[in-house]
Design a protein around this motif. Structure first.
Motif, PDB file in Angstrom:
ATOM      1  N   SER A 122     -14.064  81.153  87.309  1.00 38.05           N
ATOM      2  CA  SER A 122     -12.962  80.783  87.437  1.00 38.05           C
ATOM      3  C   SER A 122     -12.023  81.171  85.948  1.00 38.05           C
ATOM      4  CB  SER A 122     -13.169  79.242  87.312  1.00 38.05           C
ATOM      5  OG  SER A 122     -11.799  78.563  86.892  1.00 38.05           O
ATOM      6  N   PRO A 123     -10.819  81.550  86.168  1.00 37.96           N
ATOM      7  CA  PRO A 123     -10.006  82.161  85.111  1.00 37.96           C
ATOM      8  C   PRO A 123      -9.822  80.839  84.234  1.00 37.96           C
ATOM      9  CG  PRO A 123      -9.355  83.113  87.108  1.00 37.96           C
ATOM     10  CD  PRO A 123     -10.153  82.340  87.441  1.00 37.96           C
ATOM     11  N   ARG A 124      -9.721  79.565  84.987  1.00 39.81           N
ATOM     12  CA  ARG A 124      -9.037  78.218  84.287  1.00 39.81           C
ATOM     13  C   ARG A 124     -10.399  77.806  83.396  1.00 39.81           C
ATOM     14  NH1 ARG A 124     -10.962  73.522  85.052  1.00 39.81           N
ATOM     15  NH2 ARG A 124     -11.856  74.155  86.914  1.00 39.81           N
ATOM     16  N   ARG A 125     -11.562  77.884  83.879  1.00 45.97           N
ATOM     17  CA  ARG A 125     -12.716  77.751  83.054  1.00 45.97           C
ATOM     18  C   ARG A 125     -12.886  78.687  81.793  1.00 45.97           C
ATOM     19  NH1 ARG A 125     -15.402  77.556  87.797  1.00 45.97           N
ATOM     20  NH2 ARG A 125     -15.338  75.453  88.783  1.00 45.97           N
ATOM     21  N   ALA A 126     -12.706  80.042  82.236  1.00 43.43           N
ATOM     22  CA  ALA A 126     -12.728  80.774  81.152  1.00 43.43           C
ATOM     23  C   ALA A 126     -11.895  80.498  80.018  1.00 43.43           C
ATOM     24  CB  ALA A 126     -12.613  82.325  81.681  1.00 43.43           C
ATOM     25  N   ALA A 127     -10.587  80.022  80.393  1.00 43.34           N
ATOM     26  CA  ALA A 127      -9.549  79.615  79.016  1.00 43.34           C
ATOM     27  C   ALA A 127     -10.088  78.358  78.502  1.00 43.34           C
ATOM     28  CB  ALA A 127      -8.153  79.532  80.049  1.00 43.34           C
ATOM     29  N   GLN A 128     -10.455  77.481  79.389  1.00 46.75           N
ATOM     30  CA  GLN A 128     -11.029  76.256  78.618  1.00 46.75           C
ATOM     31  C   GLN A 128     -12.190  76.584  77.859  1.00 46.75           C
ATOM     32  OE1 GLN A 128     -11.578  73.614  82.075  1.00 46.75           O
ATOM     33  NE2 GLN A 128     -10.048  72.379  81.307  1.00 46.75           N
ATOM     34  N   LEU A 129     -13.001  77.526  78.173  1.00 51.43           N
ATOM     35  CA  LEU A 129     -14.266  77.805  77.284  1.00 51.43           C
ATOM     36  C   LEU A 129     -13.712  78.606  76.133  1.00 51.43           C
ATOM     37  CD1 LEU A 129     -16.953  79.028  79.906  1.00 51.43           C
ATOM     38  CD2 LEU A 129     -17.204  77.219  78.197  1.00 51.43           C
ATOM     39  N   ALA A 130     -12.557  79.163  76.142  1.00 51.11           N
ATOM     40  CA  ALA A 130     -12.097  80.195  74.933  1.00 51.11           C
ATOM     41  C   ALA A 130     -11.737  79.099  73.949  1.00 51.11           C
ATOM     42  CB  ALA A 130     -11.193  80.876  75.378  1.00 51.11           C
ATOM     43  N   VAL A 131     -11.293  77.967  74.537  1.00 57.58           N
ATOM     44  CA  VAL A 131     -10.377  76.920  73.625  1.00 57.58           C
ATOM     45  C   VAL A 131     -11.717  76.151  72.954  1.00 57.58           C
ATOM     46  CG1 VAL A 131      -9.183  74.706  73.754  1.00 57.58           C
ATOM     47  CG2 VAL A 131      -8.202  76.722  74.721  1.00 57.58           C
ATOM     48  N   LEU A 132     -12.675  75.747  73.794  1.00 54.36           N
ATOM     49  CA  LEU A 132     -13.770  75.142  73.089  1.00 54.36           C
ATOM     50  C   LEU A 132     -14.803  75.887  72.030  1.00 54.36           C
ATOM     51  CD1 LEU A 132     -15.456  73.691  76.336  1.00 54.36           C
ATOM     52  CD2 LEU A 132     -14.264  72.180  74.628  1.00 54.36           C
ATOM     53  N   ARG A 133     -14.996  77.171  72.548  1.00 57.34           N
ATOM     54  CA  ARG A 133     -15.561  78.217  71.681  1.00 57.34           C
ATOM     55  C   ARG A 133     -15.151  79.502  71.581  1.00 57.34           C
ATOM     56  NH1 ARG A 133     -21.289  77.699  71.397  1.00 57.34           N
ATOM     57  NH2 ARG A 133     -21.036  79.460  70.391  1.00 57.34           N
ATOM     58  N   GLY A 134     -14.256  79.731  70.500  1.00 58.13           N
ATOM     59  CA  GLY A 134     -13.501  80.779  70.481  1.00 58.13           C
ATOM     60  C   GLY A 134     -14.517  81.934  69.972  1.00 58.13           C
ATOM     61  N   ASP A 135     -15.544  81.787  69.694  1.00 58.72           N
ATOM     62  CA  ASP A 135     -16.493  82.982  69.481  1.00 58.72           C
ATOM     63  C   ASP A 135     -17.373  83.544  70.708  1.00 58.72           C
ATOM     64  OD1 ASP A 135     -17.839  80.348  69.690  1.00 58.72           O
ATOM     65  OD2 ASP A 135     -19.697  80.957  68.553  1.00 58.72           O
ATOM     66  N   ILE A 136     -16.993  83.134  71.689  1.00 62.05           N
ATOM     67  CA  ILE A 136     -17.903  83.604  73.168  1.00 62.05           C
ATOM     68  C   ILE A 136     -16.513  84.366  73.672  1.00 62.05           C
ATOM     69  CG2 ILE A 136     -19.305  81.749  73.329  1.00 62.05           C
ATOM     70  CD1 ILE A 136     -17.542  80.648  75.569  1.00 62.05           C
ATOM     71  N   THR A 137     -17.124  85.215  74.701  1.00 62.04           N
ATOM     72  CA  THR A 137     -16.515  86.322  75.711  1.00 62.04           C
ATOM     73  C   THR A 137     -16.677  86.074  76.957  1.00 62.04           C
ATOM     74  OG1 THR A 137     -16.535  88.118  73.764  1.00 62.04           O
ATOM     75  CG2 THR A 137     -16.062  88.549  76.149  1.00 62.04           C
ATOM     76  N   CYS A 138     -15.655  85.818  77.836  1.00 64.33           N
ATOM     77  CA  CYS A 138     -16.096  85.041  79.144  1.00 64.33           C
ATOM     78  C   CYS A 138     -15.521  86.519  79.993  1.00 64.33           C
ATOM     79  CB  CYS A 138     -15.183  83.993  79.620  1.00 64.33           C
ATOM     80  SG  CYS A 138     -15.557  82.442  78.590  1.00 64.33           S
ATOM     81  N   VAL A 139     -16.712  86.625  81.029  1.00 60.58           N
ATOM     82  CA  VAL A 139     -16.324  87.735  81.858  1.00 60.58           C
ATOM     83  C   VAL A 139     -16.531  87.136  83.251  1.00 60.58           C
ATOM     84  CG1 VAL A 139     -17.589  89.459  80.324  1.00 60.58           C
ATOM     85  CG2 VAL A 139     -18.950  88.356  82.137  1.00 60.58           C
ATOM     86  N   PRO A 140     -15.717  87.733  84.200  1.00 54.62           N
ATOM     87  CA  PRO A 140     -15.778  87.346  85.655  1.00 54.62           C
ATOM     88  C   PRO A 140     -16.937  87.738  86.430  1.00 54.62           C
ATOM     89  CG  PRO A 140     -14.096  89.104  85.197  1.00 54.62           C
ATOM     90  CD  PRO A 140     -14.620  88.801  84.093  1.00 54.62           C
ATOM     91  N   ILE A 141     -17.412  86.658  87.329  1.00 54.57           N
ATOM     92  CA  ILE A 141     -18.602  86.951  88.094  1.00 54.57           C
ATOM     93  C   ILE A 141     -18.180  86.408  89.309  1.00 54.57           C
ATOM     94  CG2 ILE A 141     -20.125  87.179  86.098  1.00 54.57           C
ATOM     95  CD1 ILE A 141     -20.955  84.076  86.874  1.00 54.57           C
ATOM     96  N   ARG A 142     -18.953  86.989  90.414  1.00 58.67           N
ATOM     97  CA  ARG A 142     -18.836  86.546  91.692  1.00 58.67           C
ATOM     98  C   ARG A 142     -20.108  86.529  92.274  1.00 58.67           C
ATOM     99  NH1 ARG A 142     -14.610  84.558  91.387  1.00 58.67           N
ATOM    100  NH2 ARG A 142     -12.611  85.321  91.614  1.00 58.67           N
ATOM    101  N   GLY A 143     -20.468  85.629  93.451  1.00 61.38           N
ATOM    102  CA  GLY A 143     -21.733  85.488  94.017  1.00 61.38           C
ATOM    103  C   GLY A 143     -22.230  84.289  94.021  1.00 61.38           C
ATOM    104  N   ASN A 144     -23.291  83.991  94.752  1.00 58.79           N
ATOM    105  CA  ASN A 144     -24.070  82.791  94.874  1.00 58.79           C
ATOM    106  C   ASN A 144     -24.575  82.207  93.520  1.00 58.79           C
ATOM    107  OD1 ASN A 144     -26.594  83.749  95.032  1.00 58.79           O
ATOM    108  ND2 ASN A 144     -26.508  83.740  97.107  1.00 58.79           N
ATOM    109  N   ALA A 145     -25.005  81.024  93.399  1.00 61.70           N
ATOM    110  CA  ALA A 145     -25.799  80.721  92.012  1.00 61.70           C
ATOM    111  C   ALA A 145     -26.940  81.372  91.654  1.00 61.70           C
ATOM    112  CB  ALA A 145     -25.928  79.078  92.410  1.00 61.70           C
ATOM    113  N   GLY A 146     -27.641  81.771  92.950  1.00 63.74           N
ATOM    114  CA  GLY A 146     -28.796  82.613  92.668  1.00 63.74           C
ATOM    115  C   GLY A 146     -28.586  83.913  92.019  1.00 63.74           C
ATOM    116  N   THR A 147     -27.455  84.524  92.550  1.00 63.59           N
ATOM    117  CA  THR A 147     -26.947  85.960  91.877  1.00 63.59           C
ATOM    118  C   THR A 147     -26.496  85.813  90.535  1.00 63.59           C
ATOM    119  OG1 THR A 147     -26.334  86.793  94.279  1.00 63.59           O
ATOM    120  CG2 THR A 147     -25.403  87.826  92.478  1.00 63.59           C
ATOM    121  N   ARG A 148     -25.851  84.626  90.360  1.00 67.24           N
ATOM    122  CA  ARG A 148     -25.312  84.467  89.160  1.00 67.24           C
ATOM    123  C   ARG A 148     -26.338  84.116  88.231  1.00 67.24           C
ATOM    124  NH1 ARG A 148     -19.534  81.335  89.921  1.00 67.24           N
ATOM    125  NH2 ARG A 148     -18.829  82.681  91.447  1.00 67.24           N
ATOM    126  N   LEU A 149     -27.197  83.446  88.358  1.00 69.32           N
ATOM    127  CA  LEU A 149     -28.554  83.043  87.639  1.00 69.32           C
ATOM    128  C   LEU A 149     -29.367  84.447  87.240  1.00 69.32           C
ATOM    129  CD1 LEU A 149     -29.613  79.707  89.008  1.00 69.32           C
ATOM    130  CD2 LEU A 149     -28.608  80.059  86.617  1.00 69.32           C
TER     131      LEU A 149
END
Length: 189
Positions: A6-33
């Motif tokens: 989610s781009p919205r979650r990525a933006a919120q994470l950037a606000v919470l933690r400016g030291d991280i890099t968010c990347v978009p991912i797709r797939g079910n939970a198993g694929t993401r894990l």
């Protein structure tokens, strides 16, 4: 690197933690894990309920509360529609109505509608009741600006609360942040 769908979650994470890099991912939970297990990503952001459903809450290292990671409007709510003219079915469904959830979702979706935003817009909204008082927290995120507001009203004024909070956010520049994310016919709406 943290994966999020989610781009919205990525933006919120950037606000919470400016030291991280968010990347978009797709797939079910198993694929993401698997992307974490295989070292492709350091972490992924997933719904706790989804991890519970597949028996992987043991992998959770942090739970984001709504005050730091405002969920999507209507997140987790279930609704049932029926024909208005079917009085018997309408009466039956009324017995399972949870007025508190309905009030919260009414405020959250009212905000989204007043912002003229669809589910892909960078909008978060979370309503919660204390007695009959409804509090609505909302955020619209942009790369260089965040509009965050909250308001309270009696639960019977849930729709008005959503509209009024949206009007305040629009006055603060939220329309520029919602921008091209106004597909109100989005399949996820």
């Amino acid at each position: 690197r943290i994966g999020t769908g989610s781009p919205r979650r990525a933006a919120q994470l950037a606000v919470l933690r400016g030291d991280i890099t968010c990347v978009p991912i797709r797939g079910n939970a198993g694929t993401r894990l698997a992307k974490v297990r295989d070292g492709e990503l350091d972490a992924v952001v997933l719904a706790y309920a989804g991890l519970a459903r597949i028996g992987h809450t043991d992998l959770v290292s942090e739970v984001f509360e709504p005050d730091s990671m405002v969920p999507s409007p209507g997140q987790g709510a279930l609704a049932v529609e029926c024909r208005a003219e079917d009085a018997e079915l309408t009466g039956l469904l009324a017995t399972i109505d949870h007025w508190q959830s309905r009030a919260a979702v009414t405020a959250e979706r009212g905000l989204l509608a007043a912002l003229e935003a669809g589910c892909s817009a960078p909008v978060g909204a979370y309503a919660a009741l204390s007695g009959t008082q409804l509090r609505l927290d909302a955020v619209v995120l942009g790369e260089k600006m965040i509009v965050r507001e909250h308001g309270e009203a009696d639960a019977t004024d849930a729709a008005r609360l959503g509209r009024e909070l949206a009007a305040r956010m629009l006055a603060l520049g939220a329309a520029d942040l919602v921008g091209g994310n106004t597909d109100r016919n989005d399949a996820h709406d």
